[in-house]
Design a protein around this motif. Structure first.
Motif, PDB file in Angstrom:
ATOM      1  N   PHE A   1       0.832  -1.204   0.000  1.00  0.00           N
ATOM      2  CA  PHE A   1       0.000   0.000   0.000  1.00  0.00           C
ATOM      3  C   PHE A   1       0.869   1.258   0.000  1.00  0.00           C
ATOM      4  O   PHE A   1       0.631   2.201  -0.758  1.00  0.00           O
ATOM      5  CB  PHE A   1      -0.917  -0.014   1.226  1.00  0.00           C
ATOM      6  N   LEU A   2       1.888   1.262   0.829  1.00  0.00           N
ATOM      7  CA  LEU A   2       2.805   2.404   0.865  1.00  0.00           C
ATOM      8  C   LEU A   2       3.619   2.501  -0.426  1.00  0.00           C
ATOM      9  O   LEU A   2       3.870   3.606  -0.938  1.00  0.00           O
ATOM     10  CB  LEU A   2       3.746   2.275   2.068  1.00  0.00           C
ATOM     11  N   ALA A   3       4.013   1.348  -0.978  1.00  0.00           N
ATOM     12  CA  ALA A   3       4.767   1.346  -2.234  1.00  0.00           C
ATOM     13  C   ALA A   3       3.933   1.907  -3.378  1.00  0.00           C
ATOM     14  O   ALA A   3       4.461   2.564  -4.286  1.00  0.00           O
ATOM     15  CB  ALA A   3       5.226  -0.073  -2.560  1.00  0.00           C
ATOM     16  N   LEU A   4       2.618   1.651  -3.343  1.00  0.00           N
ATOM     17  CA  LEU A   4       1.720   2.175  -4.377  1.00  0.00           C
ATOM     18  C   LEU A   4       1.813   3.693  -4.455  1.00  0.00           C
ATOM     19  O   LEU A   4       1.960   4.265  -5.548  1.00  0.00           O
ATOM     20  CB  LEU A   4       0.285   1.744  -4.078  1.00  0.00           C
ATOM     21  N   PHE A   5       1.735   4.351  -3.314  1.00  0.00           N
ATOM     22  CA  PHE A   5       1.796   5.809  -3.296  1.00  0.00           C
ATOM     23  C   PHE A   5       3.182   6.320  -3.711  1.00  0.00           C
ATOM     24  O   PHE A   5       3.295   7.369  -4.353  1.00  0.00           O
ATOM     25  CB  PHE A   5       1.421   6.334  -1.912  1.00  0.00           C
ATOM     26  N   TYR A   6       4.201   5.568  -3.371  1.00  0.00           N
ATOM     27  CA  TYR A   6       5.554   5.970  -3.767  1.00  0.00           C
ATOM     28  C   TYR A   6       5.719   5.899  -5.286  1.00  0.00           C
ATOM     29  O   TYR A   6       6.170   6.857  -5.936  1.00  0.00           O
ATOM     30  CB  TYR A   6       6.591   5.084  -3.080  1.00  0.00           C
ATOM     31  N   PHE A   7       5.338   4.758  -5.872  1.00  0.00           N
ATOM     32  CA  PHE A   7       5.510   4.575  -7.312  1.00  0.00           C
ATOM     33  C   PHE A   7       4.617   5.501  -8.127  1.00  0.00           C
ATOM     34  O   PHE A   7       4.925   5.786  -9.291  1.00  0.00           O
ATOM     35  CB  PHE A   7       5.242   3.120  -7.700  1.00  0.00           C
ATOM     36  N   ALA A   8       3.509   5.968  -7.546  1.00  0.00           N
ATOM     37  CA  ALA A   8       2.598   6.856  -8.276  1.00  0.00           C
ATOM     38  C   ALA A   8       3.265   8.168  -8.660  1.00  0.00           C
ATOM     39  O   ALA A   8       2.827   8.834  -9.604  1.00  0.00           O
ATOM     40  CB  ALA A   8       1.345   7.132  -7.441  1.00  0.00           C
ATOM     41  N   PHE A   9       4.327   8.521  -7.973  1.00  0.00           N
ATOM     42  CA  PHE A   9       5.032   9.778  -8.251  1.00  0.00           C
ATOM     43  C   PHE A   9       6.381   9.527  -8.931  1.00  0.00           C
ATOM     44  O   PHE A   9       7.276  10.358  -8.861  1.00  0.00           O
ATOM     45  CB  PHE A   9       5.233  10.563  -6.954  1.00  0.00           C
ATOM     46  N   THR A  10       6.489   8.355  -9.569  1.00  0.00           N
ATOM     47  CA  THR A  10       7.755   8.006 -10.223  1.00  0.00           C
ATOM     48  C   THR A  10       7.508   7.538 -11.654  1.00  0.00           C
ATOM     49  O   THR A  10       6.385   7.232 -12.047  1.00  0.00           O
ATOM     50  CB  THR A  10       8.479   6.875  -9.465  1.00  0.00           C
ATOM     51  N   ASP A  11       8.588   7.476 -12.412  1.00  0.00           N
ATOM     52  CA  ASP A  11       8.595   6.869 -13.746  1.00  0.00           C
ATOM     53  C   ASP A  11       9.294   5.525 -13.601  1.00  0.00           C
ATOM     54  O   ASP A  11      10.527   5.458 -13.554  1.00  0.00           O
ATOM     55  CB  ASP A  11       9.325   7.768 -14.738  1.00  0.00           C
ATOM     56  N   TYR A  12       8.507   4.448 -13.523  1.00  0.00           N
ATOM     57  CA  TYR A  12       9.048   3.132 -13.185  1.00  0.00           C
ATOM     58  C   TYR A  12       8.594   2.134 -14.242  1.00  0.00           C
ATOM     59  O   TYR A  12       7.397   1.993 -14.513  1.00  0.00           O
ATOM     60  CB  TYR A  12       8.573   2.716 -11.802  1.00  0.00           C
ATOM     61  N   ASP A  13       9.542   1.424 -14.861  1.00  0.00           N
ATOM     62  CA  ASP A  13       9.220   0.489 -15.936  1.00  0.00           C
ATOM     63  C   ASP A  13       9.489  -0.970 -15.563  1.00  0.00           C
ATOM     64  O   ASP A  13       9.520  -1.842 -16.450  1.00  0.00           O
ATOM     65  CB  ASP A  13       9.992   0.845 -17.203  1.00  0.00           C
ATOM     66  N   LEU A  14       9.695  -1.271 -14.295  1.00  0.00           N
ATOM     67  CA  LEU A  14       9.955  -2.616 -13.778  1.00  0.00           C
ATOM     68  C   LEU A  14      11.361  -3.122 -14.092  1.00  0.00           C
ATOM     69  O   LEU A  14      11.792  -4.128 -13.530  1.00  0.00           O
ATOM     70  CB  LEU A  14       8.938  -3.636 -14.335  1.00  0.00           C
ATOM     71  N   LEU A  15      12.081  -2.454 -14.986  1.00  0.00           N
ATOM     72  CA  LEU A  15      13.396  -2.921 -15.398  1.00  0.00           C
ATOM     73  C   LEU A  15      14.524  -2.059 -14.863  1.00  0.00           C
ATOM     74  O   LEU A  15      15.653  -2.538 -14.689  1.00  0.00           O
ATOM     75  CB  LEU A  15      13.478  -2.983 -16.925  1.00  0.00           C
ATOM     76  N   SER A  16      14.240  -0.794 -14.615  1.00  0.00           N
ATOM     77  CA  SER A  16      15.253   0.123 -14.100  1.00  0.00           C
ATOM     78  C   SER A  16      14.756   0.778 -12.821  1.00  0.00           C
ATOM     79  O   SER A  16      13.576   0.656 -12.463  1.00  0.00           O
ATOM     80  CB  SER A  16      15.580   1.193 -15.151  1.00  0.00           C
ATOM     81  N   ALA A  17      15.641   1.460 -12.142  1.00  0.00           N
ATOM     82  CA  ALA A  17      15.279   2.104 -10.888  1.00  0.00           C
ATOM     83  C   ALA A  17      14.251   3.213 -11.132  1.00  0.00           C
ATOM     84  O   ALA A  17      14.342   3.942 -12.133  1.00  0.00           O
ATOM     85  CB  ALA A  17      16.517   2.682 -10.216  1.00  0.00           C
ATOM     86  N   PRO A  18      13.271   3.363 -10.247  1.00  0.00           N
ATOM     87  CA  PRO A  18      12.270   4.424 -10.425  1.00  0.00           C
ATOM     88  C   PRO A  18      12.863   5.812 -10.239  1.00  0.00           C
ATOM     89  O   PRO A  18      13.742   6.016  -9.406  1.00  0.00           O
ATOM     90  CB  PRO A  18      11.241   4.111  -9.330  1.00  0.00           C
TER      91      PRO A  18
ATOM     92  N   VAL B   1       8.932  11.884 -10.737  1.00  0.00           N
ATOM     93  CA  VAL B   1       8.369  12.755 -11.785  1.00  0.00           C
ATOM     94  C   VAL B   1       7.315  13.692 -11.218  1.00  0.00           C
ATOM     95  O   VAL B   1       6.604  14.358 -11.974  1.00  0.00           O
ATOM     96  CB  VAL B   1       7.757  11.917 -12.927  1.00  0.00           C
ATOM     97  N   GLY B   2       7.184  13.733  -9.905  1.00  0.00           N
ATOM     98  CA  GLY B   2       6.201  14.615  -9.293  1.00  0.00           C
ATOM     99  C   GLY B   2       4.776  14.228  -9.655  1.00  0.00           C
ATOM    100  O   GLY B   2       4.394  13.059  -9.557  1.00  0.00           O
ATOM    101  N   LEU B   3       3.999  15.205 -10.126  1.00  0.00           N
ATOM    102  CA  LEU B   3       2.588  14.984 -10.450  1.00  0.00           C
ATOM    103  C   LEU B   3       2.365  14.649 -11.914  1.00  0.00           C
ATOM    104  O   LEU B   3       1.211  14.652 -12.381  1.00  0.00           O
ATOM    105  CB  LEU B   3       1.766  16.223 -10.074  1.00  0.00           C
ATOM    106  N   ASP B   4       3.423  14.351 -12.651  1.00  0.00           N
ATOM    107  CA  ASP B   4       3.306  14.128 -14.095  1.00  0.00           C
ATOM    108  C   ASP B   4       2.340  12.989 -14.427  1.00  0.00           C
ATOM    109  O   ASP B   4       1.590  13.066 -15.418  1.00  0.00           O
ATOM    110  CB  ASP B   4       4.680  13.831 -14.702  1.00  0.00           C
ATOM    111  N   ASN B   5       2.375  11.920 -13.649  1.00  0.00           N
ATOM    112  CA  ASN B   5       1.477  10.790 -13.920  1.00  0.00           C
ATOM    113  C   ASN B   5       0.015  11.201 -13.796  1.00  0.00           C
ATOM    114  O   ASN B   5      -0.827  10.773 -14.602  1.00  0.00           O
ATOM    115  CB  ASN B   5       1.776   9.631 -12.970  1.00  0.00           C
ATOM    116  N   PHE B   6      -0.287  12.016 -12.820  1.00  0.00           N
ATOM    117  CA  PHE B   6      -1.671  12.448 -12.630  1.00  0.00           C
ATOM    118  C   PHE B   6      -2.087  13.463 -13.700  1.00  0.00           C
ATOM    119  O   PHE B   6      -3.238  13.468 -14.145  1.00  0.00           O
ATOM    120  CB  PHE B   6      -1.835  13.042 -11.226  1.00  0.00           C
ATOM    121  N   VAL B   7      -1.162  14.285 -14.110  1.00  0.00           N
ATOM    122  CA  VAL B   7      -1.445  15.228 -15.205  1.00  0.00           C
ATOM    123  C   VAL B   7      -1.716  14.457 -16.495  1.00  0.00           C
ATOM    124  O   VAL B   7      -2.668  14.763 -17.235  1.00  0.00           O
ATOM    125  CB  VAL B   7      -0.270  16.205 -15.393  1.00  0.00           C
TER     126      VAL B   7
END
Length: 302
Positions: free
Chosen positions: A36-53, A56-62
């Motif tokens: 649950f905590l990881a979900l909120f962390y990754f929501a503010f990152t650019d993460y592709d499962l292959l490299s480190a996250p 990106v701030g609010l870019d995903n929500f925008v």
């Protein structure tokens, strides 16, 4: 000395209690709290499962609100599904529960038979079977041909106008879980209430409206909340039966999240989508509980 012995015994019992619930605590932390905590962390990152996250701030929500048309499509499909399938399932579950609350032979067998679809309904095998039933050469078209003498030249599951409604029908078919809960609520209504109403001249419909429904409202509230949460999490049907098609008519929100995370490897964006779904479910649940004060009746309150 006696007081010291009592304190030791109390400490031992407390420690034993913690030991008994330790497996649950470990499971909760490992499989609920940390994800649950990881979900909120990754929501503010650019993460592709292959490299480190990377942050990106609010870019995903925008991106969600401005440049992802499938976000709005999946949201519309899911809302339509929830607002149609859930009320129909609850009404049908209550109707069957009322029938199974009667004193009839083999009622236990009937309850089991009606509950089975809820046990197996979420499986991949049933999803495949449902797709075959409503296919071009499926059993549904076969029944129509046997009764009316013509074979519908349509695949109900592949038709944009009917695809979602076949999945709504599947949701209604899986009414066993709320049915059992309704049945338990009906069993808790004292028979004396109905006997007194009959003496006063109340008919069956009046007894249903004036006694059954008011005393069943706490159960209705529970079923409604649980079904709303489950409805927004619908996934298997859209993935297995229709694949989100045709032309995204069955693109459920959770299916869109899955594709973003595990097909396109946009795990950060998928996490942001999941956070937004959490907000939607929380709002719906809060609205239901807020309105419950005006329609839910508790006997203890008189």
């Amino acid at each position: 000395m006696a007081k010291l012995r009592t304190n030791k015994l109390a400490g031992f019992e407390s420690g034993a209690g913690y030991m008994f619930i330790l497996p649950w605590i470990i499971g909760f932390i490992a499989f609920t709290a940390i994800p649950f905590l990881a979900l909120f962390y990754f929501a503010f990152t650019d993460y592709d499962l292959l490299s480190a996250p990377g942050g990106v701030g609010l870019d995903n929500f925008v991106k969600m609100f401005t440049s992802d048309p499938k976000f709005w499509t999946s949201l519309k499909v899911t809302f339509l599904y929830v607002l149609t399938a859930i009320p129909l399932r609850l009404v049908f579950a209550l109707a069957i529960a009322l029938l199974l609350n009667m004193k009839i032979r083999f009622v236990g067998l009937y309850r089991t038979a009606f509950y089975i679809p809820s046990i197996i309904g979420g499986s991949v095998a049933v999803a495949v079977m449902w797709g075959q039933l409503f296919g071009l050469n499926g059993a549904i078209n076969g029944v129509v041909e046997a009764i009316f003498g013509f074979h519908p030249n349509v695949s109900w599951i592949a038709n944009p106008d009917t695809a979602l409604w076949t999945l709504v029908l599947m949701a209604v078919w899986q009414f066993g879980s709320p049915m059992i809960i309704f049945l338990a609520g009906l069993k808790n209504i004292p028979e004396s209430y109905y006997e007194a109403a009959v003496v006063d001249g109340a008919g069956a419909f009046q007894r249903f409206i004036k006694i059954t429904i008011p005393l069943l409202t706490p159960v209705i509230l529970f079923n409604l909340v649980m079904q709303i949460i489950g409805g927004f999490m619908t996934f298997t049907q859209g993935l297995i039966i229709t694949g989100g098609g045709p032309i995204d008519k069955t693109l459920f929100y959770q299916l869109h999240v899955y594709r973003q995370g595990f097909e396109f490897f946009n795990m950060g964006y998928a996490a942001a989508l999941s956070c937004f779904l959490l907000v939607i479910v929380a709002i719906f649940t809060a609205l239901v509980f807020k309105s419950s004060s005006s329609w839910v009746h508790y006997e203890s309150k008189g």
